[in-house]
Design a protein around this motif. Structure first.
Motif, mmCIF file in Angstrom:
data_model
loop_
_atom_site.group_PDB
_atom_site.id
_atom_site.type_symbol
_atom_site.label_atom_id
_atom_site.label_comp_id
_atom_site.label_asym_id
_atom_site.label_seq_id
_atom_site.Cartn_x
_atom_site.Cartn_y
_atom_site.Cartn_z
ATOM 1 N N TYR A 170 0.839 -1.197 0.000
ATOM 2 C CA TYR A 170 0.000 0.000 0.000
ATOM 3 C C TYR A 170 0.872 1.245 0.000
ATOM 4 O O TYR A 170 1.968 1.270 0.573
ATOM 5 C CB TYR A 170 -0.914 0.011 1.223
ATOM 6 C CG TYR A 170 -1.975 -1.062 1.194
ATOM 7 C CD1 TYR A 170 -3.221 -0.825 0.641
ATOM 8 C CD2 TYR A 170 -1.720 -2.335 1.719
ATOM 9 C CE1 TYR A 170 -4.191 -1.818 0.612
ATOM 10 C CE2 TYR A 170 -2.679 -3.330 1.692
ATOM 11 C CZ TYR A 170 -3.915 -3.068 1.134
ATOM 12 O OH TYR A 170 -4.882 -4.058 1.106
ATOM 13 N N GLN A 172 1.965 5.028 1.036
ATOM 14 C CA GLN A 172 2.006 5.701 2.333
ATOM 15 C C GLN A 172 0.813 6.619 2.538
ATOM 16 O O GLN A 172 0.509 7.024 3.660
ATOM 17 C CB GLN A 172 3.300 6.506 2.457
ATOM 18 C CG GLN A 172 3.413 7.659 1.474
ATOM 19 C CD GLN A 172 4.802 8.244 1.445
ATOM 20 O OE1 GLN A 172 5.629 7.871 0.632
ATOM 21 N NE2 GLN A 172 5.074 9.156 2.357
ATOM 22 N N LYS A 178 -6.524 -2.609 5.169
ATOM 23 C CA LYS A 178 -5.488 -3.278 4.392
ATOM 24 C C LYS A 178 -5.603 -4.795 4.511
ATOM 25 O O LYS A 178 -5.841 -5.320 5.597
ATOM 26 C CB LYS A 178 -4.101 -2.829 4.853
ATOM 27 C CG LYS A 178 -3.844 -1.342 4.698
ATOM 28 C CD LYS A 178 -2.456 -0.967 5.217
ATOM 29 C CE LYS A 178 -2.198 0.531 5.075
ATOM 30 N NZ LYS A 178 -0.857 0.904 5.581
ATOM 31 N N ASN A 182 0.456 -7.344 4.668
ATOM 32 C CA ASN A 182 0.749 -6.135 3.914
ATOM 33 C C ASN A 182 2.072 -5.535 4.357
ATOM 34 O O ASN A 182 2.539 -5.773 5.466
ATOM 35 C CB ASN A 182 -0.391 -5.125 4.052
ATOM 36 C CG ASN A 182 -0.584 -4.652 5.474
ATOM 37 O OD1 ASN A 182 0.199 -3.851 5.995
ATOM 38 N ND2 ASN A 182 -1.662 -5.140 6.128
ATOM 39 N N TYR A 183 2.642 -4.738 3.451
ATOM 40 C CA TYR A 183 3.980 -4.209 3.652
ATOM 41 C C TYR A 183 4.020 -2.732 3.264
ATOM 42 O O TYR A 183 3.295 -2.303 2.350
ATOM 43 C CB TYR A 183 4.996 -4.988 2.802
ATOM 44 C CG TYR A 183 5.104 -6.442 3.187
ATOM 45 C CD1 TYR A 183 6.119 -6.882 4.014
ATOM 46 C CD2 TYR A 183 4.175 -7.374 2.719
ATOM 47 C CE1 TYR A 183 6.218 -8.224 4.376
ATOM 48 C CE2 TYR A 183 4.260 -8.710 3.075
ATOM 49 C CZ TYR A 183 5.286 -9.127 3.893
ATOM 50 O OH TYR A 183 5.376 -10.448 4.253
ATOM 51 N N PRO A 184 4.880 -1.956 3.911
ATOM 52 C CA PRO A 184 4.949 -0.512 3.652
ATOM 53 C C PRO A 184 5.859 -0.182 2.479
ATOM 54 O O PRO A 184 6.856 0.531 2.619
ATOM 55 C CB PRO A 184 5.512 0.032 4.960
ATOM 56 C CG PRO A 184 6.400 -1.050 5.451
ATOM 57 C CD PRO A 184 5.737 -2.340 5.056
ATOM 58 N N SER A 188 10.029 -3.600 0.935
ATOM 59 C CA SER A 188 9.725 -4.417 2.109
ATOM 60 C C SER A 188 9.013 -5.709 1.725
ATOM 61 O O SER A 188 9.307 -6.784 2.259
ATOM 62 C CB SER A 188 8.873 -3.620 3.093
ATOM 63 O OG SER A 188 9.588 -2.518 3.598
ATOM 64 N N LYS A 194 8.927 -6.106 7.381
ATOM 65 C CA LYS A 194 8.098 -4.906 7.507
ATOM 66 C C LYS A 194 8.819 -3.750 8.181
ATOM 67 O O LYS A 194 8.643 -2.598 7.826
ATOM 68 C CB LYS A 194 6.818 -5.236 8.284
ATOM 69 C CG LYS A 194 5.888 -6.193 7.558
ATOM 70 C CD LYS A 194 4.577 -6.354 8.316
ATOM 71 C CE LYS A 194 3.619 -7.272 7.576
ATOM 72 N NZ LYS A 194 2.313 -7.394 8.242
ATOM 73 N N LYS A 197 12.958 0.303 7.734
ATOM 74 C CA LYS A 197 13.282 1.648 7.267
ATOM 75 C C LYS A 197 14.672 2.060 7.740
ATOM 76 O O LYS A 197 15.231 1.502 8.672
ATOM 77 C CB LYS A 197 12.231 2.634 7.763
ATOM 78 C CG LYS A 197 10.884 2.508 7.050
ATOM 79 C CD LYS A 197 9.934 3.594 7.481
ATOM 80 C CE LYS A 197 8.671 3.583 6.648
ATOM 81 N NZ LYS A 197 8.001 2.300 6.629
ATOM 82 N N TYR A 221 3.429 5.969 -5.643
ATOM 83 C CA TYR A 221 4.645 5.468 -4.998
ATOM 84 C C TYR A 221 5.814 6.303 -5.517
ATOM 85 O O TYR A 221 6.314 6.092 -6.625
ATOM 86 C CB TYR A 221 4.846 3.980 -5.310
ATOM 87 C CG TYR A 221 3.726 3.124 -4.776
ATOM 88 C CD1 TYR A 221 3.843 2.476 -3.549
ATOM 89 C CD2 TYR A 221 2.532 2.978 -5.487
ATOM 90 C CE1 TYR A 221 2.801 1.689 -3.051
ATOM 91 C CE2 TYR A 221 1.491 2.201 -4.988
ATOM 92 C CZ TYR A 221 1.630 1.573 -3.772
ATOM 93 O OH TYR A 221 0.594 0.807 -3.270
ATOM 94 N N TRP A 231 9.597 5.973 3.183
ATOM 95 C CA TRP A 231 8.646 4.856 3.120
ATOM 96 C C TRP A 231 9.028 3.828 2.058
ATOM 97 O O TRP A 231 8.876 2.620 2.256
ATOM 98 C CB TRP A 231 7.259 5.431 2.830
ATOM 99 C CG TRP A 231 6.154 4.438 2.668
ATOM 100 C CD1 TRP A 231 5.814 3.759 1.536
ATOM 101 C CD2 TRP A 231 5.219 4.026 3.673
ATOM 102 N NE1 TRP A 231 4.724 2.961 1.759
ATOM 103 C CE2 TRP A 231 4.331 3.101 3.074
ATOM 104 C CE3 TRP A 231 5.029 4.346 5.016
ATOM 105 C CZ2 TRP A 231 3.285 2.505 3.767
ATOM 106 C CZ3 TRP A 231 3.979 3.745 5.702
ATOM 107 C CH2 TRP A 231 3.134 2.833 5.088
#
Length: 668
Positions: A170, A172, A178, A182-184, A188, A194, A197, A221, A231
């Motif tokens: 997804y 930011q 979600k 799921n992953y940022p 990732s 996950k 950062k 993105y 992100w």
């Protein structure tokens, strides 16, 4: 024979001068003269050697058969094929092309083609087993195997495996519910961690495995390149690195989730997706913009992707779409993509305008290079819509081919693409080796040439049923370096064929070349071998006030360029175009000649494919004026094949991305 030998021996004994040395010398000469015809006959006999099946593509198959002998070049290879285990009658294919001894020189390259036959079986069904039969024939005799029967399958389109793990990504900016897991961000998800950062962005504790699917949900993105804990985890260079290996049965898939447009904005980065270390990856349904190169897929002598699929994607405001120059890159499928460059959208300037100081860099003339550039075997580039680049599609000008068979640029398909407004050429086959198949493409507005071959290393390079309109003074084909093996069939070129580069072993049939009254000839025949062919083509000479008096130029056996005012006078002198005809624009239903600028420093008008009708007039001279070519025009409708790309009554050809509105230009 016995009497002849006795007579020669008596003659030898009667000759005496300066002792026995001269006797032996004369005897040796007589024996050589006697045996020489038998030696020549042995050299003319053909001997089959290695037979190679090239990597199959979705619709075509390529083959090579290396030989010894056949010095007089009268051996042939008959081709037949059918669906395997069908017990149906054999269909006739094009004979393989005889290659060997043609010399190429360009940019430091010094290459002589090996003695062999090569060729393709075209327009097959994907994911289907075929049986092919090749018969080697020679009036002087054949040594070794006369007939080769092989079984080979066309490739299937790659698809996601069932039962693979699914990961969700997804943006930011997303605030809804979600799906799990799921992953940022894509980094990732690809690495399976996950909390990665900042300093931890290279951690890869649960990397994607064969069969995994990463679904990218709708949104923007865009990395903040100077923020290392951003992100998207692509600090400073803005590049995503992909390094996993899928398999043919279980590829790794990265695709849009289907809940809105997925936009990867490169924020001005040089490279966005580095896939050089990957195998069996699929990218589909994504949008890319604002980046130098989107897919960095291979560098010469370094690394490169294999089995890469990119389909149903959109590229906007990019310098290059997809590029590999690694010889080990193989079996790409680049299909149904819209690829939009940064060059001028409203004027057709040639790239030489920069050199002459007419246009400064950075003003949307050469802000983009290639839409697609590839090297290696087995690639398919089909149904893409490409605009506003220096060149739309090219094979890398790699240089002398590698010796290893699996590192050569062979069995490459470029078909059904829609190409609009290029600074240089539509398609460049420049580094191709064998079985380069450029078919059913539409190109409108190219400032230099239509299709380039400088050089192709032996061929055959098939140019079949392409439509090209409004091309600069480079003409339909750009040929340099002594290019052999061009097979130019059933094209509609609304431009001249005036390439000055000499080329051997080429075959032109059933084409239309119509000039636009520019200051140049309509056709050149710079054939450097007597076994090149030009026949059953139609020409419309240039009739402008600055057009030369002689419209046809031939390279005579003495190596002199001779000009001819009429097609008939060319035929009388050369034997070429015995069935060629002179035509005009009334051979079409409704097509006018393009208006080109009088000087190269002025932009020519820009035309649009949706406004142009290339269908033939059913009552025009081009109908039934062609010759039968097996596996190319088997489906002709009337007495004989028609000239040009579009047979009267044939199905409509879809150029570019399937599913787009055919009455609207794709970049709008």
């Amino acid at each position: 024979m016995k009497k002849c030998c006795v007579q020669m021996e008596d003659l030898r004994k009667k000759i005496f001068f300066n002792g026995r040395l001269f006797q032996n010398l004369i005897g040796g000469i007589i024996i050589i003269l006697f045996l020489f015809p038998h030696f020549l006959q042995a050299q003319d006999k053909v001997k089959g050697k290695n037979f190679i099946i090239e990597p199959p593509t979705l619709e075509n198959l390529g083959f090579e058969w290396y030989i010894d002998g056949d010095v007089n070049r009268n051996a042939t290879v008959k081709v037949e094929y059918r669906i395997a285990e069908s017990a149906k009658e054999w269909k006739k294919g094009m004979p393989l092309l005889r290659i060997g001894g043609e010399h190429l020189e360009r940019a430091g390259i010094n290459y002589t083609t090996p003695h062999m036959f090569a060729g393709s079986i075209l327009d097959l069904t994907s994911n289907t087993k075929y049986e092919a039969r090749f018969t080697l024939e020679d009036p002087d005799g054949v040594e070794g195997e006369l007939v080769k029967v092989v079984n080979v399958s066309t490739r299937a389109e790659p698809k996601a495996a069932s039962g693979g793990r699914v990961r969700h990504v997804y943006s930011q900016y997303y605030t809804g519910v979600k799906e799990e897991p799921n992953y940022p961000g894509l980094v990732s998800a690809y690495n399976g961690s996950k909390e990665t950062k900042g300093d931890w962005y290279v951690v890869s504790e649960d990397k994607v495995q064969p069969g995994d699917i990463i679904k990218i949900h709708g949104g923007l993105y865009q990395g903040v390149l100077l923020n290392y804990p951003d992100w998207n985890n692509i600090p400073f260079d803005g590049t995503y690195f992909f390094t996993a290996k899928g398999t043919a049965e279980r590829p790794i898939v990265i695709e849009a989730a289907g809940d809105g447009e997925v936009i990867f904005d490169g924020a001005g980065a040089a490279n966005l997706f580095n896939v050089m270390a990957t195998d069996h990856h699929i990218f589909q349904g994504l949008t890319f913009r604002n980046v130098g190169r989107v897919f960095d897929a291979g560098r010469k002598h370094l690394a490169g992707a294999s089995n890469l699929t990119i389909r149903n994607c959109r590229f906007e405001d990019v310098g290059e779409g997809i590029r590999t120059e690694f010889a080990g890159s193989k079996n790409f499928l680049i299909q149904d993509n819209v690829i939009i460059g940064r060059d001028d959208r409203y004027r057709m300037y040639g790239w030489a305008a920069h050199r002459e100081g007419l246009i400064p860099y950075g003003t949307h003339l050469m802000d983009s290079y290639y839409g697609i550039m590839i090297y290696g075997p087995g690639h398919v580039i089909a149904n893409n819509s490409i605009a506003f680049f220096h060149d739309a599609i090219g094979i890398s000008t790699y240089g002398t081919p590698e010796k290893e068979q699996d590192l050569k640029a062979v069995s490459i398909d470029i078909y059904n693409n829609d190409l609009h407004l290029m600074v240089d050429d539509f398609i460049e086959a420049d580094g191709g080796v064998h079985n380069i198949r450029i078919m059913r493409n539409r190109g409108i507005n190219a400032a230099e040439s239509g299709i380039s071959a400088q050089p192709v290393f032996g061929g055959p390079a098939y140019y079949i049923r392409n439509v090209m309109y409004n091309i600069g003074q480079g003409g339909a084909l750009k040929i340099h370096g002594g290019v052999p093996g061009l097979m130019v069939y059933h094209n509609t070129f609304i431009t001249e064929n005036n390439s000055g580069g000499g080329h051997p072993n080429s075959n032109y049939r059933n084409n239309l070349f119509l000039g636009a009254d520019g200051p140049t000839i309509v056709a050149a025949f710079p054939y450097t071998t007597p076994y090149s062919i030009a026949d059953y083509n139609g020409y419309r000479p240039n009739l402008g006030t600055e057009s030369p008096e002689n419209q046809y130029v031939w390279l005579s056996p003495k190596g002199q360029r001779e000009g001819f005012k009429t097609l008939q006078s060319l035929t009388n002198a050369s034997g070429l175009e015995a069935h060629g005809i002179t035509v005009d624009y009334d051979v079409f239903e409704n097509l006018q000649k393009p208006i080109q600028a009088a000087k190269s420093d002025k932009p020519s008008p820009v035309y649009f494919g949706v406004d142009l009708n290339f269908k033939l007039n059913p009552k025009g001279k081009a109908v039934d004026a062609g010759v039968i070519i097996p596996n190319v025009n088997d489906y002709f409708r009337q007495k004989a094949p028609d000239l040009g790309a579009l047979e009267v009554g044939s199905p409509v050809i879809i150029y570019g991305v399937r599913g787009l509105k055919q009455d609207q230009e794709f970049w709008r």
